[in-house]
Design a protein around this motif. Structure first.
Motif, PDB file in Angstrom:
ATOM      1  N   TYR A  11      14.954 -22.989 -10.860  1.00 42.90           N
ATOM      2  CA  TYR A  11      16.292 -22.839 -11.783  1.00 42.90           C
ATOM      3  C   TYR A  11      16.906 -21.646 -11.094  1.00 42.90           C
ATOM      4  CZ  TYR A  11      13.157 -18.715 -12.600  1.00 42.90           C
ATOM      5  OH  TYR A  11      12.528 -17.317 -12.563  1.00 42.90           O
ATOM      6  N   THR A  20      19.610 -18.278 -12.696  1.00 44.51           N
ATOM      7  CA  THR A  20      20.005 -17.549 -13.693  1.00 44.51           C
ATOM      8  C   THR A  20      21.017 -16.429 -13.662  1.00 44.51           C
ATOM      9  OG1 THR A  20      19.264 -16.845 -16.074  1.00 44.51           O
ATOM     10  CG2 THR A  20      17.962 -16.424 -13.951  1.00 44.51           C
ATOM     11  N   THR A  74      18.931 -19.664 -18.666  1.00 44.67           N
ATOM     12  CA  THR A  74      18.219 -20.720 -17.748  1.00 44.67           C
ATOM     13  C   THR A  74      16.817 -20.474 -17.429  1.00 44.67           C
ATOM     14  OG1 THR A  74      20.326 -20.858 -16.757  1.00 44.67           O
ATOM     15  CG2 THR A  74      18.606 -22.247 -15.689  1.00 44.67           C
ATOM     16  N   SER A  92      13.598 -22.860 -18.509  1.00 44.26           N
ATOM     17  CA  SER A  92      12.823 -23.234 -17.426  1.00 44.26           C
ATOM     18  C   SER A  92      11.201 -22.889 -18.174  1.00 44.26           C
ATOM     19  CB  SER A  92      12.951 -22.723 -16.447  1.00 44.26           C
ATOM     20  OG  SER A  92      12.654 -21.263 -16.253  1.00 44.26           O
ATOM     21  N   GLY A 115      17.815 -26.611 -12.875  1.00 46.49           N
ATOM     22  CA  GLY A 115      18.518 -26.153 -13.703  1.00 46.49           C
ATOM     23  C   GLY A 115      19.183 -24.949 -13.292  1.00 46.49           C
ATOM     24  N   SER A 116      20.793 -24.793 -13.838  1.00 48.15           N
ATOM     25  CA  SER A 116      21.542 -23.820 -13.329  1.00 48.15           C
ATOM     26  C   SER A 116      22.658 -23.785 -14.534  1.00 48.15           C
ATOM     27  CB  SER A 116      22.288 -24.360 -12.049  1.00 48.15           C
ATOM     28  OG  SER A 116      23.402 -23.284 -11.861  1.00 48.15           O
ATOM     29  N   PRO A 117      23.144 -22.613 -14.535  1.00 47.92           N
ATOM     30  CA  PRO A 117      24.487 -22.134 -15.598  1.00 47.92           C
ATOM     31  C   PRO A 117      25.531 -22.661 -14.611  1.00 47.92           C
ATOM     32  CG  PRO A 117      23.702 -20.066 -14.633  1.00 47.92           C
ATOM     33  CD  PRO A 117      22.709 -21.194 -13.966  1.00 47.92           C
ATOM     34  N   GLY A 146      21.315 -27.835 -17.728  1.00 44.99           N
ATOM     35  CA  GLY A 146      22.450 -26.669 -17.523  1.00 44.99           C
ATOM     36  C   GLY A 146      23.012 -26.077 -18.649  1.00 44.99           C
TER      37      GLY A 146
END
Length: 153
Positions: A7, A9, A14, A18, A54-56, A92
């Motif tokens: 991830y 953040t 995020t 996670s 995962g990501s913004p 996301g």
């Protein structure tokens, strides 16, 4: 079965997602590795059966709806590598007030395709995580259960 959660953040949303995913996976598997993507490598992907990224979405590299800069660097570090049939899931965080809601998810899905990976569930796009945190936490848990149910143990 080993899971890897990578991830990036900005404001910890995020990171919190996670952690929720990790907690749900720990209920069924003792082998979960979760890392800030700055500290991840291709070996983390190689050693895992399922990779969750995962990501913004943010304004990066003069474009709206891009992954976090650290996620972009990670993606660039893997150019030229493939992980055929590796199982992936993407999440996301974003804000529907912006033109490209969760655009980072689109970028990450393309990235998985370039690696020859397999998206095993539809990607999770979370709007305004902190504004409806309890409701969004429930969505994350339900999404993680979809990942779990898709895996052949």
């Amino acid at each position: 079965m080993q899971f890897f959660i990578g991830y990036a953040t900005y404001s910890s949303g995020t990171l919190l997602v996670s952690e929720i995913i990790e907690n749900e996976l720990n209920k069924v598997s003792a082998r979960v590795v979760r890392k800030d993507i700055r500290y991840a490598s291709k070996n983390d992907l190689k050693q895992s059966d399922v990779v969750i990224l995962g990501s913004p979405s943010w304004w990066n590299r003069h474009k709206d709806g891009m992954p976090h800069e650290f996620m972009l660097s990670f993606m660039e570090s893997l150019q030229g590598f493939t992980f055929p049939a590796k199982k992936f899931a993407i999440f996301g965080l974003g804000d529907t007030a912006y033109a490209k809601f969760c655009g980072a998810v689109d970028q990450l899905e393309d990235f998985v395709g370039s690696l020859k990976g397999e998206l095993i569930v539809p990607s999770l796009r979370i709007d305004g995580f902190f504004f409806q945190q309890k409701e969004n936490e429930k969505k994350v848990k339900e999404w993680t259960q979809k990942i779990i149910s898709h895996i052949n143990w």
